[in-house]
Structures are given as C-alpha cells and as structure tokens.
Design a protein around this motif. Structure first.
Motif, PDB file in Angstrom:
ATOM      1  N   GLU A 160       4.882 -14.558  38.505  1.00  0.00           N
ATOM      2  CA  GLU A 160       5.755 -15.331  37.623  1.00  0.00           C
ATOM      3  C   GLU A 160       7.083 -14.646  37.340  1.00  0.00           C
ATOM      4  O   GLU A 160       8.009 -15.267  36.823  1.00  0.00           O
ATOM      5  CB  GLU A 160       5.031 -15.626  36.306  1.00  0.00           C
ATOM      6  CG  GLU A 160       3.843 -16.567  36.477  1.00  0.00           C
ATOM      7  CD  GLU A 160       3.127 -16.845  35.172  1.00  0.00           C
ATOM      8  OE1 GLU A 160       3.418 -16.138  34.170  1.00  0.00           O
ATOM      9  OE2 GLU A 160       2.280 -17.756  35.133  1.00  0.00           O
ATOM     10  N   TRP A 182      10.146 -19.157  41.489  1.00  0.00           N
ATOM     11  CA  TRP A 182      10.597 -20.185  40.545  1.00  0.00           C
ATOM     12  C   TRP A 182      11.596 -21.125  41.216  1.00  0.00           C
ATOM     13  O   TRP A 182      11.580 -22.338  40.977  1.00  0.00           O
ATOM     14  CB  TRP A 182      11.232 -19.535  39.313  1.00  0.00           C
ATOM     15  CG  TRP A 182      10.230 -19.034  38.327  1.00  0.00           C
ATOM     16  CD1 TRP A 182       9.865 -17.739  38.102  1.00  0.00           C
ATOM     17  CD2 TRP A 182       9.449 -19.831  37.432  1.00  0.00           C
ATOM     18  NE1 TRP A 182       8.909 -17.672  37.125  1.00  0.00           N
ATOM     19  CE2 TRP A 182       8.631 -18.942  36.686  1.00  0.00           C
ATOM     20  CE3 TRP A 182       9.348 -21.193  37.179  1.00  0.00           C
ATOM     21  CZ2 TRP A 182       7.738 -19.384  35.715  1.00  0.00           C
ATOM     22  CZ3 TRP A 182       8.456 -21.637  36.208  1.00  0.00           C
ATOM     23  CH2 TRP A 182       7.667 -20.745  35.490  1.00  0.00           C
ATOM     24  N   LEU A 185       3.535 -20.011  42.131  1.00  0.00           N
ATOM     25  CA  LEU A 185       3.895 -18.849  41.314  1.00  0.00           C
ATOM     26  C   LEU A 185       2.796 -17.788  41.332  1.00  0.00           C
ATOM     27  O   LEU A 185       2.045 -17.615  40.370  1.00  0.00           O
ATOM     28  CB  LEU A 185       4.190 -19.293  39.881  1.00  0.00           C
ATOM     29  CG  LEU A 185       5.392 -20.224  39.699  1.00  0.00           C
ATOM     30  CD1 LEU A 185       5.430 -20.795  38.290  1.00  0.00           C
ATOM     31  CD2 LEU A 185       6.688 -19.479  40.015  1.00  0.00           C
ATOM     32  N   THR A 206       7.122 -20.267  29.890  1.00  0.00           N
ATOM     33  CA  THR A 206       6.672 -19.268  30.864  1.00  0.00           C
ATOM     34  C   THR A 206       7.838 -18.777  31.708  1.00  0.00           C
ATOM     35  O   THR A 206       7.961 -17.573  31.995  1.00  0.00           O
ATOM     36  CB  THR A 206       5.591 -19.866  31.782  1.00  0.00           C
ATOM     37  OG1 THR A 206       4.513 -20.347  30.989  1.00  0.00           O
ATOM     38  CG2 THR A 206       5.073 -18.823  32.762  1.00  0.00           C
ATOM     39  N   SER A 216       8.922 -14.930  31.662  1.00  0.00           N
ATOM     40  CA  SER A 216       8.624 -14.185  32.890  1.00  0.00           C
ATOM     41  C   SER A 216       9.877 -13.813  33.669  1.00  0.00           C
ATOM     42  O   SER A 216      10.031 -12.672  34.114  1.00  0.00           O
ATOM     43  CB  SER A 216       7.694 -15.005  33.786  1.00  0.00           C
ATOM     44  OG  SER A 216       6.487 -15.305  33.122  1.00  0.00           O
TER      45      SER A 216
END
Length: 274
Positions: free
Chosen positions: A216, A222, A213, A80, A84
């Motif tokens: 994302e 992050w 998140l 992910t 992302s």
C-alpha cells in the motif's frame, strides 16, 4: 436509521395524491410536471422483457455501474491512500478525508440550482443536458484520477480527490434521473434494477484494488488503481453518450384497465399513458 424509518412510516406515501401532509399547490405542481405518467401506475403490469432488452436502459445501468466503481473506490480507499502513500497520521487523515465531502456538499447545491435554471429556461435539450452533466461528473472525474497518477503532493492529491467527488455530484442531474425520462410509470422499478446491479461495484472495486495493492505504500500500485478508475469512468460515460436518450420508451405507454365498479360491473376508467 431508526429515526428516519419512523419519520418515513408516518409521512411517506406511494404518490403525491396519497400524501396526507402535502399541500394542494405542491401536489398539483408535482403531478402536472410529470408527463407520460398514469395516476394509477401501481396497477400496471411491469414489462420486464421490454425493460431488460431496452438499449437506453442498459446504457443507464452500465453508466451507473461505472460511476459507482470510481465513487466507491474513493469512498472506501481514500483514508488508506492518504495514510499509506503520504504517511499521514490517523488524526490528520480523518480531517483531510472529510474535505472532499464538505466541498462535494457545496457543489451539489450549486449544480442543482444550475441544472434547474438550464431546464426551466430551456437552454439545452433535455437529452443534451443529461449527457452534459454525466460527462462533467465522469469524464471530469476521469481527468481527476489521471491527475492523481501524476502527483506526489499531498495537497494536490486532496485537491484532485475533492474535484473527483465534487464533479461526481453532476451525475445526479444526468443519467441518475434518466429513469424518469425513459419510463415515468416504472421509474421506481428502473431505479431499483440499476441500483441493485450497479452497487455490486461497491464490493468489486475494493476487491480489485486489494488484489493490485500488494504494497500500500507503493505509489505505482496506487496509480494502477487510478488508471482503472479513469478508464471505467471514460467507458461508462461513452456508453451513455452513444446510447442514452430522454425519449419516453414505448413500453411506458400501456393501457391500464382498472378494477370494475362493484355495482355496475364495468371498468371505472381506462387510462392511456402518452
């Protein structure tokens, strides 16, 4: 999984002494290498109170939980993150996500041989070795997570993720084998307890990350996830560094009265561990 279960059912055993296919040489090597362990520990009463109140045991459990937090964050969120934050398509994502695990496999072999070499040559005290390997895996991993917050490069991110996962293999020679140091007679119980509790991180850490998140594609969000992982890795290893030990705990030293002989009506033997 089914194939493994079938194989295990046929060749598995409770101990080397009960194994059908093991050679005499291998059996003797295993049994003589483990000290402070009864040959009939299955009949021992598990000292639950002593285990639950053991500070070294808690240091292993908390360290294990913290290590699992970072490990499962990478395991479950890396694809992910790459798709992302860096807009990598699914085909390339699969390939790039596999790189850290391939490198981790190689590191595991190298570190395993190095750990054995250090122990056989007695280059370090066992407690020092356990803490050194745990530190490499967790404080090294913490630095990797911090590095992820400082880069916007896809290549460097893959390098850091590979570093985190590869160094993480070192904990197998650190706290992960400490159960056998603390209580050889109850190592399976200790391992079961710490694994059960620590694996809660496998669903807690993604839930926390999911709460953070909201977008994302936002690198700052992050970074917050990675900062949390770095802090948890740091704290987990710090706990083990302070309270961890390889000394056999007093609750491992138990007198075991085995079943009475049917003919004589007296105990066959009494085993004292330690």
């Amino acid at each position: 999984a089914v194939l493994w279960a079938v194989i295990w059912a046929f060749i598995g055993a409770n101990s080397p002494a009960e194994h059908v296919y093991i050679s005499e040489h291998e059996r003797n090597k295993i049994e003589t290498s483990i000290v402070h362990m009864s040959s009939d520990n299955s009949k021992m009463k598990i000292p639950w109170i002593e285990i639950i109140t053991s500070v070294p045991m808690w240091s292993v459990l908390l360290c294990h939980f913290c290590e699992n937090w970072g490990f499962y964050t990478v395991l479950m969120l890396m694809p992910t993150y790459l798709s992302s934050a860096f807009e990598i398509n699914i085909q390339n994502n699969g390939l790039l996500s596999s790189i850290p695990y391939i490198i981790m496999w190689g590191f595991n072999i190298i570190m395993g041989r190095l750990a054995d070499y250090i122990l056989k040559r007695e280059l370090l005290h066992l407690t020092t070795a356990r803490k050194m390997w745990t530190t490499i895996g967790m404080w090294g991993g913490a630095l990797g997570f911090l590095g992820l917050t400082m880069t916007s490069s896809t290549t460097f991110s893959i390098v850091l993720l590979s570093l985190i996962m590869s160094l993480n293999t070192a904990v197998q020679y650190g706290y992960f084998t400490n159960h056998l140091d603390l209580g050889p007679n109850f190592a399976s119980v200790l391992s079961g307890v710490t694994n059960t509790v620590s694996n809660s991180a496998s669903f807690i850490s993604p839930l926390v990350a999911g709460h953070i998140l909201k977008d994302e594609g936002d690198k700052e969000q992050w970074n917050a996830v990675f900062y949390i992982c770095a802090i948890i890795f740091f704290v987990g290893n710090l706990i083990f560094m302070i309270f961890g030990t390889t000394d056999v705990q007093h609750w491992n030293d138990i007198n075991v009265d085995l079943p009475e002989d049917d003919e004589c009506g007296i105990p066959l033997t009494t085993v004292k561990v330690g």
